[in-house]
Design an enzyme around this catalytic site. Structure first.
Site, PDB file in Angstrom:
ATOM      1  N   VAL A   1       0.439 -10.389   7.585  1.00 48.36           N
ATOM      2  CA  VAL A   1       1.332 -11.483   7.172  1.00 48.36           C
ATOM      3  C   VAL A   1       1.716 -12.394   8.347  1.00 48.36           C
ATOM      4  O   VAL A   1       2.122 -13.531   8.140  1.00 48.36           O
ATOM      5  CB  VAL A   1       2.615 -10.980   6.464  1.00 48.36           C
ATOM      6  CG1 VAL A   1       2.283 -10.360   5.113  1.00 48.36           C
ATOM      7  CG2 VAL A   1       3.414 -10.042   7.342  1.00 48.36           C
TER       8      VAL A   1
ATOM      9  N   SER B   1      17.624  -6.074   4.561  1.00 43.15           N
ATOM     10  CA  SER B   1      18.076  -4.713   4.878  1.00 43.15           C
ATOM     11  C   SER B   1      19.592  -4.752   5.093  1.00 43.15           C
ATOM     12  O   SER B   1      20.143  -5.782   5.491  1.00 43.15           O
ATOM     13  CB  SER B   1      17.406  -4.235   6.172  1.00 43.15           C
ATOM     14  OG  SER B   1      18.083  -3.103   6.686  1.00 43.15           O
TER      15      SER B   1
ATOM     16  N   LYS C   1      15.985  -9.237   9.899  1.00 38.33           N
ATOM     17  CA  LYS C   1      16.461  -9.053   8.527  1.00 38.33           C
ATOM     18  C   LYS C   1      17.627  -9.995   8.204  1.00 38.33           C
ATOM     19  O   LYS C   1      17.802 -10.417   7.060  1.00 38.33           O
ATOM     20  CB  LYS C   1      16.841  -7.584   8.297  1.00 38.33           C
ATOM     21  CG  LYS C   1      15.633  -6.654   8.334  1.00 38.33           C
ATOM     22  CD  LYS C   1      14.609  -7.044   7.262  1.00 38.33           C
ATOM     23  CE  LYS C   1      13.375  -6.193   7.269  1.00 38.33           C
ATOM     24  NZ  LYS C   1      12.425  -6.544   6.210  1.00 38.33           N
TER      25      LYS C   1
ATOM     26  N   ASN D   1       7.677  -8.256   1.208  1.00 36.38           N
ATOM     27  CA  ASN D   1       8.125  -6.879   1.480  1.00 36.38           C
ATOM     28  C   ASN D   1       7.612  -6.335   2.808  1.00 36.38           C
ATOM     29  O   ASN D   1       8.291  -5.522   3.443  1.00 36.38           O
ATOM     30  CB  ASN D   1       7.654  -5.976   0.327  1.00 36.38           C
ATOM     31  CG  ASN D   1       7.759  -4.507   0.685  1.00 36.38           C
ATOM     32  OD1 ASN D   1       8.831  -3.916   0.605  1.00 36.38           O
ATOM     33  ND2 ASN D   1       6.652  -3.903   1.120  1.00 36.38           N
TER      34      ASN D   1
ATOM     35  N   SER E   1       0.820  -1.218   0.000  1.00 40.62           N
ATOM     36  CA  SER E   1       0.000   0.000   0.000  1.00 40.62           C
ATOM     37  C   SER E   1       0.853   1.267   0.000  1.00 40.62           C
ATOM     38  O   SER E   1       0.376   2.342  -0.362  1.00 40.62           O
ATOM     39  CB  SER E   1      -0.926   0.010   1.219  1.00 40.62           C
ATOM     40  OG  SER E   1      -0.205  -0.312   2.391  1.00 40.62           O
TER      41      SER E   1
ATOM     42  N   TYR F   1      15.020  -5.652  14.853  1.00 37.98           N
ATOM     43  CA  TYR F   1      14.852  -5.470  13.406  1.00 37.98           C
ATOM     44  C   TYR F   1      16.000  -6.143  12.649  1.00 37.98           C
ATOM     45  O   TYR F   1      15.774  -6.891  11.687  1.00 37.98           O
ATOM     46  CB  TYR F   1      14.811  -3.975  13.100  1.00 37.98           C
ATOM     47  CG  TYR F   1      14.613  -3.646  11.635  1.00 37.98           C
ATOM     48  CD1 TYR F   1      13.381  -3.806  11.025  1.00 37.98           C
ATOM     49  CD2 TYR F   1      15.670  -3.162  10.866  1.00 37.98           C
ATOM     50  CE1 TYR F   1      13.199  -3.492   9.685  1.00 37.98           C
ATOM     51  CE2 TYR F   1      15.500  -2.846   9.529  1.00 37.98           C
ATOM     52  CZ  TYR F   1      14.263  -3.009   8.940  1.00 37.98           C
ATOM     53  OH  TYR F   1      14.092  -2.709   7.621  1.00 37.98           O
TER      54      TYR F   1
HETATM   55  P1  NAP Z   1       6.609   1.434   5.081  1.00 36.18           P
HETATM   56  O1  NAP Z   1       6.661   2.652   4.217  1.00 36.18           O
HETATM   57  O2  NAP Z   1       6.498   1.568   6.544  1.00 36.18           O
HETATM   58  O3  NAP Z   1       5.422   0.488   4.533  1.00 36.18           O
HETATM   59  C1  NAP Z   1       5.184  -0.729   5.164  1.00 36.18           C
HETATM   60  C2  NAP Z   1       4.204  -1.538   4.358  1.00 36.18           C
HETATM   61  O4  NAP Z   1       4.062  -2.823   4.998  1.00 36.18           O
HETATM   62  C3  NAP Z   1       2.816  -0.922   4.305  1.00 36.18           C
HETATM   63  O5  NAP Z   1       2.251  -1.234   3.065  1.00 36.18           O
HETATM   64  C4  NAP Z   1       2.080  -1.646   5.440  1.00 36.18           C
HETATM   65  O6  NAP Z   1       0.676  -1.734   5.239  1.00 36.18           O
HETATM   66  C5  NAP Z   1       2.693  -3.023   5.321  1.00 36.18           C
HETATM   67  N1  NAP Z   1       2.611  -3.833   6.538  1.00 36.18           N
HETATM   68  C6  NAP Z   1       3.112  -3.556   7.756  1.00 36.18           C
HETATM   69  N2  NAP Z   1       2.856  -4.552   8.609  1.00 36.18           N
HETATM   70  C7  NAP Z   1       2.176  -5.484   7.902  1.00 36.18           C
HETATM   71  C8  NAP Z   1       1.602  -6.735   8.221  1.00 36.18           C
HETATM   72  N3  NAP Z   1       1.686  -7.239   9.458  1.00 36.18           N
HETATM   73  N4  NAP Z   1       0.953  -7.431   7.253  1.00 36.18           N
HETATM   74  C9  NAP Z   1       0.846  -6.925   6.006  1.00 36.18           C
HETATM   75  N5  NAP Z   1       1.351  -5.736   5.642  1.00 36.18           N
HETATM   76  C10 NAP Z   1       2.012  -5.032   6.586  1.00 36.18           C
HETATM   77  O7  NAP Z   1       7.901   0.524   4.846  1.00 36.18           O
HETATM   78  P2  NAP Z   1       9.021   0.535   3.701  1.00 36.18           P
HETATM   79  O8  NAP Z   1      10.072   1.488   4.107  1.00 36.18           O
HETATM   80  O9  NAP Z   1       8.405   0.662   2.352  1.00 36.18           O
HETATM   81  O10 NAP Z   1       9.627  -0.919   3.916  1.00 36.18           O
HETATM   82  C11 NAP Z   1       9.251  -2.033   3.115  1.00 36.18           C
HETATM   83  C12 NAP Z   1      10.216  -3.162   3.417  1.00 36.18           C
HETATM   84  O11 NAP Z   1      11.548  -2.739   3.127  1.00 36.18           O
HETATM   85  C13 NAP Z   1      10.222  -3.587   4.881  1.00 36.18           C
HETATM   86  O12 NAP Z   1      10.397  -4.982   4.965  1.00 36.18           O
HETATM   87  C14 NAP Z   1      11.431  -2.872   5.442  1.00 36.18           C
HETATM   88  O13 NAP Z   1      11.928  -3.520   6.568  1.00 36.18           O
HETATM   89  C15 NAP Z   1      12.366  -2.936   4.260  1.00 36.18           C
HETATM   90  N6  NAP Z   1      13.423  -1.934   4.275  1.00 36.18           N
HETATM   91  C16 NAP Z   1      13.139  -0.601   4.282  1.00 36.18           C
HETATM   92  C17 NAP Z   1      14.187   0.309   4.284  1.00 36.18           C
HETATM   93  C18 NAP Z   1      13.952   1.782   4.280  1.00 36.18           C
HETATM   94  O14 NAP Z   1      14.937   2.532   4.426  1.00 36.18           O
HETATM   95  N7  NAP Z   1      12.745   2.290   4.095  1.00 36.18           N
HETATM   96  C19 NAP Z   1      15.510  -0.144   4.279  1.00 36.18           C
HETATM   97  C20 NAP Z   1      15.765  -1.510   4.282  1.00 36.18           C
HETATM   98  C21 NAP Z   1      14.718  -2.392   4.262  1.00 36.18           C
HETATM   99  P3  NAP Z   1      -0.338  -0.534   5.719  1.00 36.18           P
HETATM  100  O15 NAP Z   1      -0.024   0.642   4.847  1.00 36.18           O
HETATM  101  O16 NAP Z   1      -1.700  -1.095   5.478  1.00 36.18           O
HETATM  102  O17 NAP Z   1      -0.015  -0.279   7.149  1.00 36.18           O
END
Ligand code: NAP
Length: 244
Positions: A61, A139, A156, A87, A11, A152
């Site tokens: 999830v 990550s 990861k 993701n 989303s 976290y």
């Molecule tokens: P984000 O902007 O916080 O978005 C999180 C997404 O995950 C949202 O769509 C949320 O849904 C969904 N979500 C959370 N908990 C969930 C659950 N229990 N079941 C189903 N959906 C769930 O995060 P992001 O930064 O895009 O991160 C995406 C992935 O990349 C994650 O695994 C994160 O750890 C990884 N990552 C991110 C970064 C970074 O710098 N941003 C770096 C390394 C890795 P809703 O919108 O409905 O709440």
């Protein structure tokens, strides 16, 4: 031949960009979300307006039964899931000694058991067809550890272990399993850290900026494509040079 891609947590942020990139590549896409139904449905409307097949499906999830029901629904609406992108993820900051059991368990449940649940739900079809592809989002903190992000980082690192082990186990069945380890990417997850930390992370990144969700999506789309047909069990770091 009917087939579909399931992107968990699509989303917002990286997941949203991944779903859009895969749709552009021609995949019918299931946009999973937890709470933000409006955002997921808006993405689905956009994709359909571009002539792509897409559906928004709610599931936590961490809830195995809900994930199985979602995979069944996605398969009925769009075709069997032959590409899974794990993701969905959450992060929490704080000292290890202040980390309460509930937070520790929720991080493990979403970030590690979540991918396990999704893989288990899609595997019967993939094993039956002897084809399929799984890409998970790890990550850089899973590679090098993260101060004040122990839970976290543990989840990861676990995603990397899951990726490598499944890659070995599933290779004889024609299923490829890889992961992407993003650096600091401009999403709500990083915005929540505050402006000062955001600026510091950008300065610590050799390329001098945060990544864009679309840049991570390109790495996922590559691993999911036939261009990566001989690649399995790998961690593709997309981090602006953070870990070199
Ligand atoms: P984000 O902007 O916080 O978005 C999180 C997404 O995950 C949202 O769509 C949320 O849904 C969904 N979500 C959370 N908990 C969930 C659950 N229990 N079941 C189903 N959906 C769930 O995060 P992001 O930064 O895009 O991160 C995406 C992935 O990349 C994650 O695994 C994160 O750890 C990884 N990552 C991110 C970064 C970074 O710098 N941003 C770096 C390394 C890795 P809703 O919108 O409905 O709440």
């Amino acid at each position: 031949m009917r087939k579909s891609a399931l992107v968990t947590g699509a989303s917002r942020g990286i997941g949203r960009a991944v779903a859009a990139a895969l749709a552009r590549e021609g995949w019918p896409v299931c946009v999973n979300y937890l709470e933000r139904r409006d955002a997921a449905e808006a993405l689905v409307r956009d994709l359909r307006a571009q002539g792509r097949a897409a559906v928004a499906l709610q599931a936590d999830v961490a809830d195995r039964a809900a994930v199985e029901a979602m995979v069944r629904a996605a398969s009925e609406e769009l075709g069997p899931v032959e590409l899974l992108v794990n993701n969905a993820g959450i992060s929490r900051q704080g000292l290890f000694q202040d980390l309460d059991d509930e937070t520790w368990e929720r991080l493990l449940a979403v970030n590690l058991t979540g991918p396990r649940n999704a893989v288990r739900a899609v595997l019967p079809h993939m094993l039956g067809e002897k084809r399929g592809c799984i890409v998970s989002i790890s990550s850089i903190w899973g590679l090098r550890g993260g101060s004040c992000e122990t839970a976290y980082a543990v989840t990861k690192a676990g995603v990397i272990g899951l990726t490598r082990s499944l890659a070995l186990e599933l290779a004889p069945s024609g299923i490829r399993v890889n992961c992407v380890a993003p650096g600091c990417v401009e999403t709500d997850m990083v915005r929540a850290l505050g402006e000062e930390t955001r600026t510091m992370l950008a300065e610590e990144t050799p390329l001098g900026r945060l990544g864009k969700p679309e840049e991570i999506a390109e790495a996922v789309a590559f691993l999911a494509s036939e261009k990566a047909a001989f690649i399995t069990g790998q961690v593709l770091t997309a981090d602006g040079g953070f870990i070199v």
